[in-house]
Design a protein around this motif. Sequence first.
Motif, short mmCIF file in Angstrom:
data_model
loop_
_atom_site.label_atom_id
_atom_site.label_comp_id
_atom_site.label_asym_id
_atom_site.label_seq_id
_atom_site.Cartn_x
_atom_site.Cartn_y
_atom_site.Cartn_z
N ARG A 412 0.84 -1.21 0.00
CA ARG A 412 0.00 0.00 0.00
C ARG A 412 0.88 1.26 0.00
O ARG A 412 0.60 2.22 -0.73
N MET A 413 1.92 1.22 0.82
CA MET A 413 2.80 2.40 0.90
C MET A 413 3.50 2.64 -0.43
O MET A 413 3.65 3.77 -0.87
N GLU A 414 3.93 1.55 -1.05
CA GLU A 414 4.60 1.67 -2.35
C GLU A 414 3.68 2.35 -3.36
O GLU A 414 4.13 3.13 -4.18
N ARG A 415 2.38 2.00 -3.27
CA ARG A 415 1.43 2.59 -4.22
C ARG A 415 0.90 3.93 -3.71
O ARG A 415 0.11 4.58 -4.38
N GLY A 416 1.33 4.32 -2.51
CA GLY A 416 0.87 5.59 -1.91
C GLY A 416 -0.56 5.53 -1.46
O GLY A 416 -1.27 6.54 -1.43
N GLU A 417 -1.03 4.33 -1.12
CA GLU A 417 -2.44 4.18 -0.75
C GLU A 417 -2.66 3.97 0.75
O GLU A 417 -3.79 3.77 1.19
N LYS A 418 -1.59 3.98 1.50
CA LYS A 418 -1.73 3.72 2.93
C LYS A 418 -2.46 4.90 3.59
O LYS A 418 -2.07 6.06 3.42
N LYS A 419 -3.54 4.59 4.32
CA LYS A 419 -4.34 5.66 4.96
C LYS A 419 -4.16 5.56 6.48
O LYS A 419 -4.06 4.47 7.03
N TYR A 420 -4.10 6.69 7.11
CA TYR A 420 -4.00 6.74 8.57
C TYR A 420 -5.23 7.45 9.13
O TYR A 420 -5.73 8.39 8.50
N SER A 421 -5.69 7.00 10.30
CA SER A 421 -6.73 7.81 10.96
C SER A 421 -6.11 8.35 12.25
O SER A 421 -6.04 7.67 13.27
N PRO A 457 -0.90 10.42 31.36
CA PRO A 457 -0.99 10.09 29.92
C PRO A 457 0.07 10.84 29.09
O PRO A 457 0.46 11.95 29.45
N LEU A 458 0.52 10.19 28.03
CA LEU A 458 1.47 10.84 27.10
C LEU A 458 0.69 11.09 25.81
O LEU A 458 0.50 10.19 24.99
N ILE A 459 0.21 12.33 25.69
CA ILE A 459 -0.70 12.60 24.57
C ILE A 459 0.09 12.82 23.26
O ILE A 459 1.02 13.62 23.20
N VAL A 460 -0.32 12.05 22.28
CA VAL A 460 0.28 12.22 20.94
C VAL A 460 -0.86 12.19 19.93
O VAL A 460 -1.97 11.75 20.25
N ARG A 461 -0.54 12.63 18.71
CA ARG A 461 -1.53 12.52 17.63
C ARG A 461 -1.09 11.35 16.77
O ARG A 461 -0.02 11.41 16.14
N ALA A 462 -1.88 10.26 16.80
CA ALA A 462 -1.41 9.06 16.11
C ALA A 462 -2.55 8.19 15.64
O ALA A 462 -3.70 8.35 16.07
N ASP A 463 -2.19 7.29 14.73
CA ASP A 463 -3.12 6.22 14.33
C ASP A 463 -2.80 5.05 15.25
O ASP A 463 -1.70 4.49 15.19
N ARG A 464 -3.74 4.72 16.13
CA ARG A 464 -3.47 3.72 17.20
C ARG A 464 -2.98 2.40 16.61
O ARG A 464 -1.99 1.84 17.07
N ASP A 465 -3.69 1.91 15.56
CA ASP A 465 -3.33 0.60 15.00
C ASP A 465 -1.93 0.62 14.38
O ASP A 465 -1.15 -0.32 14.53
N ALA A 466 -1.65 1.74 13.66
CA ALA A 466 -0.33 1.84 13.01
C ALA A 466 0.76 1.89 14.07
O ALA A 466 1.81 1.24 13.92
N LEU A 467 0.50 2.65 15.15
CA LEU A 467 1.49 2.75 16.24
C LEU A 467 1.72 1.38 16.87
O LEU A 467 2.86 0.96 17.13
N ALA A 468 0.61 0.65 17.08
CA ALA A 468 0.73 -0.69 17.66
C ALA A 468 1.52 -1.60 16.73
O ALA A 468 2.37 -2.39 17.16
N GLN A 469 1.29 -1.46 15.44
CA GLN A 469 2.00 -2.29 14.46
C GLN A 469 3.51 -2.03 14.51
O GLN A 469 4.31 -2.97 14.48
N VAL A 470 3.89 -0.76 14.64
CA VAL A 470 5.32 -0.41 14.73
C VAL A 470 5.92 -1.04 15.99
O VAL A 470 6.99 -1.66 15.95
N LEU A 471 5.19 -0.89 17.10
CA LEU A 471 5.70 -1.43 18.38
C LEU A 471 5.87 -2.95 18.29
O LEU A 471 6.91 -3.50 18.70
N VAL A 472 4.88 -3.63 17.74
CA VAL A 472 4.95 -5.09 17.63
C VAL A 472 6.14 -5.49 16.75
O VAL A 472 6.87 -6.43 17.07
N ASN A 473 6.35 -4.76 15.66
CA ASN A 473 7.49 -5.07 14.79
C ASN A 473 8.80 -4.97 15.56
O ASN A 473 9.69 -5.82 15.42
#
Length: 574
Positions: A412-421, A457-473
Amino acid sequence: MKKLALILIAAVVAPSLILGALAIRSLRDQRFLLERQQSIVYQGVADSLAKQIKSKLEEKQVEFGNEVQTLLARTNESQLVNNFDDALRTDWPLAAVGFVISQDGQLLSPSLFSRPDARQFRLDNDRFFCCDSVEVYWTANMPLQATTNQEVLTTKSEQRSVAPTCVLPAGLNTNGTLSKVGPATAEFVQLMGTSNEGMVARFLRNQLKVLLWYRPTAANAISKNLIFGAELDLPKLIAELRVLAKVEPTFAQDISVAFLDDTARPIALSDTNFLPRNWKRPFVASEIGEALPHWEVAVYLRDPAKMGHSAQLATTSLGFLIFGLLIVISFGCWFVVRCLGKELELARQKTDFVSNVSHELKTPLTSIRMFSELLNDGKVDDPKKRQSYLSIITAETARLTRLINNVLDFARMERGEKKYSFEKCDAAEVVRSTLESYRPHLESAGFSLRVQLPENPLIVRADRDALAQVLVNLVSNAEKYSNGTKEIEVATVASNGTIDIEVLDRGVGVPDGCEERIFEQFYRAHDPMSSGIQGSGLGLTLAQQIARAHGGDIIYRRRDGGGSCFSIRLTKQS
Ligand code: ADP
């Protein structure tokens, strides 16, 4: 790769080097070429002036004929024959002596007893007109005719009075040491032939004498058999020629022109202030012709050193140009080879990736299949074992899902289609919940997971799932590259408007020199064959791209005491 490099060398590098070498060689001929070009141009100037002088003489020839016709129309013929010298000189100042001869060469006037010049003229020419063969320079259009008792001798070559410094190859001009004007030995009657007019030059006591003759056309009985002639007054002719000694303004800065007589003495100059070192050594010169034998139009360079400078300048600039081009070509080749190398490396990595991913898919699938078959067959009675098999199936399914997600996200990223919420969220809470769901897997594999998170709390502006994916990686990598020391720590560090989520391990660490490259797609710093660690080479690439999409980054540092620390850096929100 080798083949491509060879093709490149054969098709580009070698021809460029050969061309470069040839170009450098040709630089040496630069001065010669420049001299050649200039000499062709200046030779044209000299030739055109020589032509103008010849035309002027032809004009004088016509003028003389007209003058004779006028005198004949005005005066009694027999009186004119006796008075021709005086009458002509009065009307036509260009004549030094006027003479009349009969068809058979008898000199009828001037009289031997008239003025001294006329007397000298007779002494010089009596025998030439009637019977003697003498050396003459002759310009009639007709070939010389042999008389019954006289042989006409062919013209012979003579040395030129000047020696131009620039001699063009044969065919381009007539420069050289030998003159194109040579004397022939002939009688006057031979020279006249059947022509109505003509011009003949001869040297007497080393002095040039130019004679014109004219045979009247429509004349009465007496004059029909007469030939009228004149010896030219050379100083007056020179005065008339002087106006022709001019140089076009375009060349005036570079050259000066002089008309030289047969002893190479200047008789007319385009610039009287210019004096060359040696009149006999012009740059180029052109002979005027038989009418004024050995007289030349000579062109002198005002500053002979200037050509050397121009050639030097042209050589230097061309040299720099060639050198620059060779550098550009070399750089281009180096760049092409480098790009090719990169492309080949990428192609190799993609092939590796396919085999790695296949392998990574196969391993969890094998476990899932094996344990699910065991459970399905009802052969496992021990509830603890059944629980353990179910955990393995769950963990392997999660690993499979992670891998497939990574591959799909990468595509998706290669095609530029990756969407974040993006939304404001508590990073500590995302870390906590992600790790809690991952913890059982780690602990079942014998890992200890220490998590240090703040109460606030540590407030950030993020896509929760994407952030979780990075952490898991990152945690999954800490697990894969643990090298037997099964300690993983996750902590957050907040400073200066940023929040770092650090994943620390005591594993093999990243090999020296690979710190940057591990973020490249498909790049794997550890050889899967020797390490036996499977992977796709996409985990960190994805992690970095996701972090950057959040306005942050992934930072790697070596840990004191061994192991790695990968941090997800995010911007703190208020
Ligand atoms: P892979 O699927 O190979 O793990 P990644 O993109 O996640 O791909 O990582 C790229 C490379 O970085 C790995 O192949 C490995 O060599 C190195 N690496 C990643 N994480 C660690 C770590 N925690 N310790 C040591 N090396 C690591």
